[in-house]
Enzyme design. Structure first.
Site, PDB file in Angstrom:
ATOM      1  CE  LYS A  55      -1.263   2.360   3.328  1.00  0.00           C
ATOM      2  NZ  LYS A  55      -1.692   2.919   4.627  1.00  0.00           N
ATOM      3  CG  ASP A  79      -6.877   3.463   2.683  1.00  0.00           C
ATOM      4  OD1 ASP A  79      -7.853   3.186   1.941  1.00  0.00           O
ATOM      5  OD2 ASP A  79      -6.709   4.596   3.173  1.00  0.00           O
TER       6      ASP A  79
END
Length: 227
Positions: free
Chosen positions: A121, A139
């Site tokens: 991420k 996320d």
């Protein structure tokens, strides 16, 4: 609504209503963004923005941070989540950045993930924001909103969500779409109680369709059956 139509409506709406969406983390250069994103894991951007000014004043670049001790870094970030681990990651990241990458933050997602504290991420955030790469960082907000709206289907992991979004979103919208999804999840499509009554995109949302329109139909059927 077919998936291709949902994607088209999603891009059309946010391109018009939030064309300049960007991260809410405060930073002035790639190094500061990398530090801020590492710190933001399982923590709010608001909290990170409260912590980073003094941290960046003390450690203005990767070189100075590489000579720090995790114990000293901890004193600046102790109010964020998991400060002990993040302090170690930040120092380790800075050392590797200097020793292995000449102080230059890599643009490649796989190379970025070699840095301590940098998962997929975080790597995607850096690649898309700093280098404008066609990467999609997933996320909790992105994961939730993409599934609720119906942009993704049967996507039970962040990687599955990422792959579907990358497949169906126009390549030149990937970087900003990440922010569209985050901001919508942060302020409208909340985890526990989404603000559907304030949401401007209910017309394209599968969650709204299931939760509200189906209930409305059921109520009308009951009313009709009762005369």
């Amino acid at each position: 609504m077919l998936k291709k139509d949902r994607y088209r409506e999603f891009v059309a709406y946010f391109s018009s209503h939030n064309p300049d969406a960007q991260t809410e983390l405060n930073y002035s250069n790639p190094y500061e963004l990398l530090v801020a994103v590492i710190l933001s894991a399982q923590c709010t951007d608001k909290r990170i923005n409260q912590v980073t000014p003094k941290l960046f004043e003390r450690f203005p670049d990767a070189n100075t941070l590489s000579f720090a001790s995790p114990q000293e870094v901890f004193t600046y970030i102790k109010s964020v989540s998991y400060p002990n681990n993040k302090a170690k990651h930040l120092v380790g990241m800075a050392k590797m950045l200097i020793e292995s990458f000449g102080g230059v933050i890599p643009s490649d997602v796989k190379e970025l993930q070699k840095l301590p504290g940098v998962g997929r991420k975080t790597a995607n955030v850096i690649a898309s924001v700093i280098y404008d790469a066609p990467a999609m960082a997933v996320d909790t907000h992105v994961f939730r909103v993409a599934n609720r709206i119906g942009l993704t289907s049967n996507a039970t992991t962040p990687l599955a969500v990422e792959k579907q979004l990358v497949k169906f979103l126009p390549k030149d919208t990937l970087a900003i779409a990440h922010h569209w999804l985050i901001l919508h999840g942060r302020y409208i499509c909340l985890a526990r109680k989404p603000k559907c009554e304030l949401c401007p995109i209910t017309y394209m949302c599968k969650y709204y369709e299931r939760q509200f329109l189906s209930n409305k139909v059921s109520l009308n059927v009951i009313k009709e059956s009762n005369g």
